[in-house]
Write a protein that holds these residues in place. Sequence first.
Motif, PDB file in Angstrom:
ATOM      1  N   GLY A 158     -42.883  40.875 -34.719  1.00  8.55           N
ATOM      2  CA  GLY A 158     -42.514  40.719 -36.111  1.00  8.55           C
ATOM      3  C   GLY A 158     -43.250  41.637 -37.051  1.00  8.55           C
ATOM      4  O   GLY A 158     -42.961  41.661 -38.251  1.00  8.55           O
ATOM      5  N   SER A 159     -44.210  42.413 -36.553  1.00  6.17           N
ATOM      6  CA  SER A 159     -44.993  43.283 -37.428  1.00  6.17           C
ATOM      7  C   SER A 159     -44.340  44.650 -37.630  1.00  6.17           C
ATOM      8  O   SER A 159     -44.796  45.438 -38.454  1.00  6.17           O
ATOM      9  CB  SER A 159     -46.401  43.480 -36.844  1.00  6.17           C
ATOM     10  N   ALA A 160     -43.275  44.958 -36.886  1.00  9.69           N
ATOM     11  CA  ALA A 160     -42.658  46.277 -36.983  1.00  9.69           C
ATOM     12  C   ALA A 160     -41.904  46.442 -38.297  1.00  9.69           C
ATOM     13  O   ALA A 160     -41.371  45.491 -38.863  1.00  9.69           O
ATOM     14  CB  ALA A 160     -41.709  46.493 -35.814  1.00  9.69           C
ATOM     15  N   THR A 161     -41.844  47.683 -38.775  1.00  7.74           N
ATOM     16  CA  THR A 161     -41.096  47.984 -39.989  1.00  7.74           C
ATOM     17  C   THR A 161     -39.599  47.996 -39.725  1.00  7.74           C
ATOM     18  O   THR A 161     -38.808  47.515 -40.538  1.00  7.74           O
ATOM     19  CB  THR A 161     -41.517  49.352 -40.552  1.00  7.74           C
ATOM     20  N   ALA A 162     -39.206  48.562 -38.571  1.00  6.54           N
ATOM     21  CA  ALA A 162     -37.790  48.671 -38.229  1.00  6.54           C
ATOM     22  C   ALA A 162     -37.646  48.746 -36.717  1.00  6.54           C
ATOM     23  O   ALA A 162     -38.542  49.236 -36.023  1.00  6.54           O
ATOM     24  CB  ALA A 162     -37.182  49.911 -38.874  1.00  6.54           C
ATOM     25  N   PRO A 163     -36.530  48.260 -36.155  1.00  8.56           N
ATOM     26  CA  PRO A 163     -36.302  48.429 -34.716  1.00  8.56           C
ATOM     27  C   PRO A 163     -36.131  49.904 -34.394  1.00  8.56           C
ATOM     28  O   PRO A 163     -35.622  50.670 -35.215  1.00  8.56           O
ATOM     29  CB  PRO A 163     -35.011  47.645 -34.468  1.00  8.56           C
ATOM     30  N   GLN A 164     -36.554  50.289 -33.205  1.00  9.45           N
ATOM     31  CA  GLN A 164     -36.470  51.692 -32.834  1.00  9.45           C
ATOM     32  C   GLN A 164     -35.464  51.973 -31.746  1.00  9.45           C
ATOM     33  O   GLN A 164     -34.975  53.094 -31.632  1.00  9.45           O
ATOM     34  CB  GLN A 164     -37.848  52.216 -32.396  1.00  9.45           C
ATOM     35  N   VAL A 165     -35.125  50.977 -30.924  1.00  6.20           N
ATOM     36  CA  VAL A 165     -34.122  51.169 -29.881  1.00  6.20           C
ATOM     37  C   VAL A 165     -33.145  50.010 -29.909  1.00  6.20           C
ATOM     38  O   VAL A 165     -33.437  48.921 -30.424  1.00  6.20           O
ATOM     39  CB  VAL A 165     -34.745  51.286 -28.469  1.00  6.20           C
ATOM     40  N   CYS A 166     -31.954  50.254 -29.347  1.00  8.03           N
ATOM     41  CA  CYS A 166     -30.962  49.192 -29.215  1.00  8.03           C
ATOM     42  C   CYS A 166     -30.269  49.348 -27.877  1.00  8.03           C
ATOM     43  O   CYS A 166     -30.177  50.441 -27.326  1.00  8.03           O
ATOM     44  CB  CYS A 166     -29.953  49.221 -30.363  1.00  8.03           C
ATOM     45  N   PHE A 167     -29.785  48.228 -27.355  1.00 12.11           N
ATOM     46  CA  PHE A 167     -29.011  48.226 -26.106  1.00 12.11           C
ATOM     47  C   PHE A 167     -27.710  47.481 -26.356  1.00 12.11           C
ATOM     48  O   PHE A 167     -27.703  46.355 -26.829  1.00 12.11           O
ATOM     49  CB  PHE A 167     -29.791  47.555 -24.978  1.00 12.11           C
ATOM     50  N   TYR A 168     -26.593  48.136 -26.041  1.00 11.43           N
ATOM     51  CA  TYR A 168     -25.263  47.551 -26.229  1.00 11.43           C
ATOM     52  C   TYR A 168     -24.700  47.186 -24.876  1.00 11.43           C
ATOM     53  O   TYR A 168     -24.519  48.047 -24.011  1.00 11.43           O
ATOM     54  CB  TYR A 168     -24.368  48.571 -26.942  1.00 11.43           C
ATOM     55  N   ASP A 169     -24.384  45.885 -24.664  1.00 15.79           N
ATOM     56  CA  ASP A 169     -23.935  45.456 -23.336  1.00 15.79           C
ATOM     57  C   ASP A 169     -22.454  45.729 -23.086  1.00 15.79           C
ATOM     58  O   ASP A 169     -22.002  45.714 -21.944  1.00 15.79           O
ATOM     59  CB  ASP A 169     -24.265  43.977 -23.098  1.00 15.79           C
ATOM     60  N   THR A 199     -38.311  43.394 -32.921  1.00 18.26           N
ATOM     61  CA  THR A 199     -37.834  42.591 -34.034  1.00 18.26           C
ATOM     62  C   THR A 199     -38.721  42.839 -35.253  1.00 18.26           C
ATOM     63  O   THR A 199     -39.843  43.342 -35.129  1.00 18.26           O
ATOM     64  CB  THR A 199     -37.851  41.093 -33.693  1.00 18.26           C
ATOM     65  N   THR A 200     -38.209  42.497 -36.408  1.00 18.09           N
ATOM     66  CA  THR A 200     -38.951  42.757 -37.647  1.00 18.09           C
ATOM     67  C   THR A 200     -39.087  41.476 -38.467  1.00 18.09           C
ATOM     68  O   THR A 200     -38.292  40.545 -38.324  1.00 18.09           O
ATOM     69  CB  THR A 200     -38.235  43.810 -38.508  1.00 18.09           C
ATOM     70  N   SER A 201     -40.079  41.438 -39.342  1.00 19.26           N
ATOM     71  CA  SER A 201     -40.337  40.241 -40.160  1.00 19.26           C
ATOM     72  C   SER A 201     -39.467  40.202 -41.408  1.00 19.26           C
ATOM     73  O   SER A 201     -39.437  39.197 -42.116  1.00 19.26           O
ATOM     74  CB  SER A 201     -41.816  40.191 -40.555  1.00 19.26           C
ATOM     75  N   THR A 202     -38.780  41.301 -41.704  1.00 18.36           N
ATOM     76  CA  THR A 202     -37.878  41.351 -42.852  1.00 18.36           C
ATOM     77  C   THR A 202     -36.521  41.889 -42.403  1.00 18.36           C
ATOM     78  O   THR A 202     -36.397  42.502 -41.340  1.00 18.36           O
ATOM     79  CB  THR A 202     -38.435  42.269 -43.962  1.00 18.36           C
ATOM     80  N   SER A 203     -35.501  41.671 -43.220  1.00 20.56           N
ATOM     81  CA  SER A 203     -34.165  42.163 -42.886  1.00 20.56           C
ATOM     82  C   SER A 203     -34.121  43.692 -42.976  1.00 20.56           C
ATOM     83  O   SER A 203     -34.883  44.302 -43.734  1.00 20.56           O
ATOM     84  CB  SER A 203     -33.114  41.550 -43.812  1.00 20.56           C
ATOM     85  N   VAL A 204     -33.230  44.294 -42.188  1.00 20.94           N
ATOM     86  CA  VAL A 204     -33.140  45.751 -42.091  1.00 20.94           C
ATOM     87  C   VAL A 204     -31.671  46.163 -42.210  1.00 20.94           C
ATOM     88  O   VAL A 204     -30.788  45.511 -41.650  1.00 20.94           O
ATOM     89  CB  VAL A 204     -33.718  46.245 -40.747  1.00 20.94           C
ATOM     90  N   GLU A 205     -31.419  47.257 -42.919  1.00 18.69           N
ATOM     91  CA  GLU A 205     -30.066  47.804 -43.005  1.00 18.69           C
ATOM     92  C   GLU A 205     -29.845  48.727 -41.803  1.00 18.69           C
ATOM     93  O   GLU A 205     -30.585  49.685 -41.604  1.00 18.69           O
ATOM     94  CB  GLU A 205     -29.911  48.594 -44.309  1.00 18.69           C
ATOM     95  N   VAL A 206     -28.828  48.409 -41.005  1.00 20.85           N
ATOM     96  CA  VAL A 206     -28.540  49.178 -39.789  1.00 20.85           C
ATOM     97  C   VAL A 206     -27.284  50.011 -39.999  1.00 20.85           C
ATOM     98  O   VAL A 206     -26.257  49.498 -40.452  1.00 20.85           O
ATOM     99  CB  VAL A 206     -28.356  48.249 -38.576  1.00 20.85           C
ATOM    100  N   HIS A 207     -27.371  51.299 -39.669  1.00 22.10           N
ATOM    101  CA  HIS A 207     -26.212  52.189 -39.690  1.00 22.10           C
ATOM    102  C   HIS A 207     -25.858  52.497 -38.239  1.00 22.10           C
ATOM    103  O   HIS A 207     -26.580  53.221 -37.555  1.00 22.10           O
ATOM    104  CB  HIS A 207     -26.523  53.474 -40.451  1.00 22.10           C
ATOM    105  N   LEU A 208     -24.753  51.933 -37.778  1.00 22.72           N
ATOM    106  CA  LEU A 208     -24.347  52.042 -36.382  1.00 22.72           C
ATOM    107  C   LEU A 208     -23.300  53.135 -36.246  1.00 22.72           C
ATOM    108  O   LEU A 208     -22.200  53.030 -36.785  1.00 22.72           O
ATOM    109  CB  LEU A 208     -23.788  50.694 -35.922  1.00 22.72           C
ATOM    110  N   ILE A 209     -23.628  54.191 -35.514  1.00 23.44           N
ATOM    111  CA  ILE A 209     -22.704  55.303 -35.304  1.00 23.44           C
ATOM    112  C   ILE A 209     -21.978  55.087 -33.975  1.00 23.44           C
ATOM    113  O   ILE A 209     -22.606  54.987 -32.920  1.00 23.44           O
ATOM    114  CB  ILE A 209     -23.436  56.655 -35.289  1.00 23.44           C
ATOM    115  N   THR A 210     -20.659  54.999 -34.025  1.00 26.28           N
ATOM    116  CA  THR A 210     -19.854  54.745 -32.839  1.00 26.28           C
ATOM    117  C   THR A 210     -18.648  55.673 -32.823  1.00 26.28           C
ATOM    118  O   THR A 210     -18.253  56.206 -33.864  1.00 26.28           O
ATOM    119  CB  THR A 210     -19.359  53.283 -32.807  1.00 26.28           C
ATOM    120  N   PRO A 211     -18.034  55.882 -31.646  1.00 26.84           N
ATOM    121  CA  PRO A 211     -16.807  56.682 -31.607  1.00 26.84           C
ATOM    122  C   PRO A 211     -15.713  56.001 -32.408  1.00 26.84           C
ATOM    123  O   PRO A 211     -15.571  54.776 -32.363  1.00 26.84           O
ATOM    124  CB  PRO A 211     -16.453  56.720 -30.110  1.00 26.84           C
ATOM    125  N   GLU A 212     -14.945  56.767 -33.132  1.00 24.73           N
ATOM    126  CA  GLU A 212     -13.825  56.212 -33.888  1.00 24.73           C
ATOM    127  C   GLU A 212     -12.606  56.123 -32.984  1.00 24.73           C
ATOM    128  O   GLU A 212     -12.096  57.140 -32.509  1.00 24.73           O
ATOM    129  CB  GLU A 212     -13.515  57.068 -35.115  1.00 24.73           C
TER     130      GLU A 212
END
Length: 237
Positions: free
Chosen positions: A117-128, A141-154
């Motif tokens: 919970g001490s991190a500023t922002a997540p650094q990696v993600c895994f999509y199943d 995980t983070t102690s505050t909410s984070v804005e995520v910009h997810l780049i995916t194929p259109e």
Amino acid sequence: MTTATALQLIEAALGKIGKHSVGETVSAEDADVCLDRLNTLIDSLEGDNMFAYATQDTVVTLPANTESLTIGALQSIDMTRPARVLGGSFTRVDGTDYPLRAVSEAQYNSISEKSDGSATAPQVCFYDGNVPTGLLYFWPTTSTSVEVHLITPESSGEAVDLTTAYAMAQGYRRYIEHALAIEVAPDFGMTPPAWLVQATASLKRILKRSNMRVPELDFEDVIYGSIPLSEKINGVW
């Protein structure tokens, strides 16, 4: 950029195996079969990152102390379930952007401590990539909410009928016409000619080279420390 309807792609494909001549009308029965094969082909190409020359940026809020979000229609990340998460995804905290690296299941599982919970922002993600609803895991995980910009194929979407139009980058129309011809040939009791198979393979190699993205840093560099200290996430290391 070129645009072609499903019918134009089907007519060209059938012409390459001698099933259709200029001026003829494709029968409703043949059109139905070919439309189904076209949708299957497009879906396969998108899964193989072959028909994903355009991307979309989906913005979502990752609540505090949240390890994962569902992804799909009407889910936490409300969007068409993507084939994958691409490089270039990032998070934004108080106007500062942090890279978000998409990693494999094995790489994600190798992280022994999932909560921090001490991190500023997540650094990696895994999509199943589960169907119909996927799960996107974040670390740390983070102690505050984070804005995520997810780049995916259109996604180009499914061809609903013969009038459905596709906007394609250079080289894609020819490849799809060739590949669709090979796809539908068995339905008509035909064997694709050798020249068609060879030409399709060559076109695929060319498109794959043109669709390659800039290589990213190794996962171990991100997690274990060859990145300069200034680029690491505060409080994680």
